[in-house]
Write a protein that holds these residues in place. Structure first.
Motif, PDB file in Angstrom:
ATOM      1  N   TYR A  72      48.426  49.519  45.402  1.00  0.00           N
ATOM      2  CA  TYR A  72      49.590  48.548  44.505  1.00  0.00           C
ATOM      3  C   TYR A  72      49.234  47.159  44.964  1.00  0.00           C
ATOM      4  O   TYR A  72      49.293  46.355  44.306  1.00  0.00           O
ATOM      5  CB  TYR A  72      50.706  49.210  44.932  1.00  0.00           C
ATOM      6  N   ALA A  73      49.173  46.997  46.189  1.00  0.00           N
ATOM      7  CA  ALA A  73      49.206  45.615  46.839  1.00  0.00           C
ATOM      8  C   ALA A  73      47.951  45.053  46.224  1.00  0.00           C
ATOM      9  O   ALA A  73      47.930  43.702  46.091  1.00  0.00           O
ATOM     10  CB  ALA A  73      49.244  45.544  48.282  1.00  0.00           C
ATOM     11  N   THR A  74      46.819  45.602  46.314  1.00  0.00           N
ATOM     12  CA  THR A  74      45.561  45.029  45.862  1.00  0.00           C
ATOM     13  C   THR A  74      45.834  44.547  44.322  1.00  0.00           C
ATOM     14  O   THR A  74      45.419  43.663  43.913  1.00  0.00           O
ATOM     15  CB  THR A  74      44.506  45.976  45.896  1.00  0.00           C
ATOM     16  N   ALA A  75      46.169  45.456  43.444  1.00  0.00           N
ATOM     17  CA  ALA A  75      46.492  45.205  41.928  1.00  0.00           C
ATOM     18  C   ALA A  75      47.253  43.933  41.898  1.00  0.00           C
ATOM     19  O   ALA A  75      47.150  43.080  41.146  1.00  0.00           O
ATOM     20  CB  ALA A  75      47.102  46.421  41.288  1.00  0.00           C
ATOM     21  N   VAL A  76      48.499  43.926  42.818  1.00  0.00           N
ATOM     22  CA  VAL A  76      49.264  42.789  42.601  1.00  0.00           C
ATOM     23  C   VAL A  76      48.558  41.654  42.772  1.00  0.00           C
ATOM     24  O   VAL A  76      48.856  40.446  42.242  1.00  0.00           O
ATOM     25  CB  VAL A  76      50.669  42.932  43.441  1.00  0.00           C
ATOM     26  N   LEU A  77      47.873  41.499  43.972  1.00  0.00           N
ATOM     27  CA  LEU A  77      46.870  40.376  44.746  1.00  0.00           C
ATOM     28  C   LEU A  77      46.039  39.934  43.346  1.00  0.00           C
ATOM     29  O   LEU A  77      45.861  38.705  42.992  1.00  0.00           O
ATOM     30  CB  LEU A  77      46.552  40.304  45.802  1.00  0.00           C
ATOM     31  N   GLU A  78      45.169  40.888  42.934  1.00  0.00           N
ATOM     32  CA  GLU A  78      44.530  40.643  41.672  1.00  0.00           C
ATOM     33  C   GLU A  78      45.057  39.958  40.614  1.00  0.00           C
ATOM     34  O   GLU A  78      44.560  38.997  39.946  1.00  0.00           O
ATOM     35  CB  GLU A  78      43.727  41.848  41.406  1.00  0.00           C
ATOM     36  N   LEU A  79      46.438  40.202  39.883  1.00  0.00           N
ATOM     37  CA  LEU A  79      46.957  39.825  39.030  1.00  0.00           C
ATOM     38  C   LEU A  79      47.396  38.350  39.526  1.00  0.00           C
ATOM     39  O   LEU A  79      47.422  37.523  38.550  1.00  0.00           O
ATOM     40  CB  LEU A  79      48.381  40.474  38.831  1.00  0.00           C
ATOM     41  N   TYR A  80      47.956  38.060  40.750  1.00  0.00           N
ATOM     42  CA  TYR A  80      48.468  36.880  40.998  1.00  0.00           C
ATOM     43  C   TYR A  80      47.305  35.930  41.187  1.00  0.00           C
ATOM     44  O   TYR A  80      47.305  34.489  40.829  1.00  0.00           O
ATOM     45  CB  TYR A  80      49.132  37.057  42.548  1.00  0.00           C
ATOM     46  N   GLY A  81      46.136  36.417  41.566  1.00  0.00           N
ATOM     47  CA  GLY A  81      45.039  35.574  41.585  1.00  0.00           C
ATOM     48  C   GLY A  81      44.492  34.967  40.060  1.00  0.00           C
ATOM     49  O   GLY A  81      44.174  33.777  39.962  1.00  0.00           O
ATOM     50  N   LEU A  82      44.890  35.678  39.049  1.00  0.00           N
ATOM     51  CA  LEU A  82      44.690  35.347  37.847  1.00  0.00           C
ATOM     52  C   LEU A  82      45.801  34.352  37.296  1.00  0.00           C
ATOM     53  O   LEU A  82      45.269  33.291  36.708  1.00  0.00           O
ATOM     54  CB  LEU A  82      44.382  36.355  36.879  1.00  0.00           C
ATOM     55  N   LEU A  83      46.854  34.565  37.710  1.00  0.00           N
ATOM     56  CA  LEU A  83      48.017  33.799  37.406  1.00  0.00           C
ATOM     57  C   LEU A  83      48.053  32.372  37.952  1.00  0.00           C
ATOM     58  O   LEU A  83      48.161  31.369  36.991  1.00  0.00           O
ATOM     59  CB  LEU A  83      49.338  34.450  37.699  1.00  0.00           C
ATOM     60  N   VAL A  84      47.522  32.137  39.217  1.00  0.00           N
ATOM     61  CA  VAL A  84      47.485  31.109  39.630  1.00  0.00           C
ATOM     62  C   VAL A  84      46.855  30.143  39.345  1.00  0.00           C
ATOM     63  O   VAL A  84      46.676  28.794  39.781  1.00  0.00           O
ATOM     64  CB  VAL A  84      47.468  31.276  41.377  1.00  0.00           C
ATOM     65  N   ARG A  85      45.484  30.610  38.465  1.00  0.00           N
ATOM     66  CA  ARG A  85      44.298  29.708  38.085  1.00  0.00           C
ATOM     67  C   ARG A  85      44.598  29.639  36.604  1.00  0.00           C
ATOM     68  O   ARG A  85      43.546  29.157  35.936  1.00  0.00           O
ATOM     69  CB  ARG A  85      43.113  30.444  38.374  1.00  0.00           C
ATOM     70  N   LEU A  86      45.813  29.882  35.995  1.00  0.00           N
ATOM     71  CA  LEU A  86      45.647  29.670  34.550  1.00  0.00           C
ATOM     72  C   LEU A  86      45.699  28.137  34.284  1.00  0.00           C
ATOM     73  O   LEU A  86      46.201  27.316  34.758  1.00  0.00           O
ATOM     74  CB  LEU A  86      47.130  30.007  34.052  1.00  0.00           C
TER      75      LEU A  86
END
Length: 388
Positions: A121-135
């Protein structure tokens, strides 16, 4: 370590201090996910950080549908459900949403039950945040949540649009081409009447409205053909489009009533075209043909081009016919002024655009079938739709 400290350390390691190689980035992600998995007290702060990233996306021009579309393109459905949960939580803090935002939020998928362990779960959240932070920043298309709304949202859409939706839904559902053509023709008559009535009303009341911009998803597969079809429909309704291939949408610029009918017609013609393609493909495969992908590509490209030709010709004929009538002639300056305003707004939003080379059709049978389907989708009622 406090929950906030855990989140800060995890985000710094996974999002901002990752190494230059894929192995180093994977190792940093695993370390950060392990920190979060070991500290349940960090969950609340982790969610709050995600909502902050979502709110930052709004300020950079993104909307809920845009964000969800990108997450699905770049990651996986589990990430999309996590994003949907963050979006829903973030927008709850606003007293009111722009109408299009409210509609997009209403269509968000549920988060669903997460069945993975805390590390996954934490891995998926961090992957998502990694995309959001670079929008990256997008051209703004309408107000963001929290901005003053120029007018209160209407309690419901006009009765004319309700009738148009119902007619197009029947055209999409029927298995009889003649019935679909008749239903689409009636819908197009109502579309043309609605659009012209709105323009005339604005001219009489001297309403100070200007062009708006909306984003319409152009989903794979065969995005190029779909973008061409959307452009053809938009131009027939005095709108302009700019396709963002990387993020899977076209921005359509036009006056409100024209945007509504262009979106309705594009959606219906796309549904009808896909159904016609499936039928034509079945006939081809029954005859022993196996080139399904090339057939579909050629079909949809021909379908889009043919409809574009037909809509353009209809617009030219209607412009000539309208010039002969007194009432229509009085409306022509209004329509001309609106067209100039749409072009100016598009140029301001997109001062730099590039043309895209379209791969030619390589399947003659697919091209011929797509052209025939486009001819069948066209009706005489589209003459009024095309030129107003």
């Amino acid at each position: 370590m406090s929950g906030g400290g855990t989140v800060e350390r995890a985000l710094a390691g996974a999002l901002y201090a990752a190494g230059s190689t894929e192995r180093e980035r994977d190792a940093a992600l695993d370390t950060a996910a392990s920190l979060l998995a070991a500290d349940p007290g960090a969950d609340g702060e982790l969610a709050r950080r995600g909502e902050e990233l979502v709110g930052r996306a709004w300020q950079r021009g993104w909307q809920p549908a845009d964000l969800l579309r990108l997450v699905r393109r770049e990651l996986a459905e589990r990430h999309a459900r996590l994003a949907a949960g963050l979006i829903a939580a973030e927008v709850r803090g606003y007293p009111a949403l722009p109408p299009r935002w409210a509609a997009q939020v209403a269509e968000l998928p549920g988060e669903g039950e997460w069945r993975a362990d805390r590390f996954s779960y934490a891995t998926a959240v961090l992957e998502l945040y990694g995309l959001l932070v670079r929008l990256p920043a997008l051209e703004p298309a309408g107000p963001v949540p929290g901005a003053p709304l120029t007018a209160p949202a209407a309690p419901g859409e006009p009765r004319m649009l309700v009738r148009i939706r119902a007619l197009l839904a029947k055209a999409e559902a029927t298995g009889y081409p003649e019935e679909a053509e008749a239903l689409t023709a009636k819908a197009q008559e109502l579309m043309a009447r609605h659009s012209l009535d709105e323009a005339a009303l604005a001219a009489r009341t001297h309403a100070e409205e200007g062009p708006e911009a909306v984003r319409i998803g152009v989903e794979p597969p065969y995005e190029t053909s779909k973008a061409i079809l959307l452009d053809a429909v938009a131009r027939a309704n005095r709108c302009r489009t700019v396709w963002n291939e990387a993020f899977g949408f076209s921005t359509v610029v036009g006056f409100g009533p024209d945007l509504e009918v262009a979106e309705l017609l594009y959606t219906s013609l796309l549904v009808q075209g896909m159904a016609a393609m499936t039928r034509a493909e079945g006939e081809q495969r029954a005859g022993g043909r196996k080139r399904t992908k090339t057939f579909r590509q050629s079909f949809l490209l021909s379908y889009a081009h043919r409809l574009g030709d037909r809509l353009t010709a209809a617009a030219e004929r209607v412009a000539a016919d309208a010039a002969e009538g007194r009432e229509a002639s009085a409306l022509l300056p209004v329509l001309s002024s609106r067209e100039a305003a749409v072009s100016a707004r598009t140029d301001r939003m997109f001062p730099e655009t590039a043309t895209t080379r379209v791969r030619g059709a390589v399947d003659a049978a697919g091209w011929d079938s797509g052209r025939a389907a486009a001819d069948q989708a066209r009706t005489e009622a589209r003459r009024r739709l095309g030129g107003g």
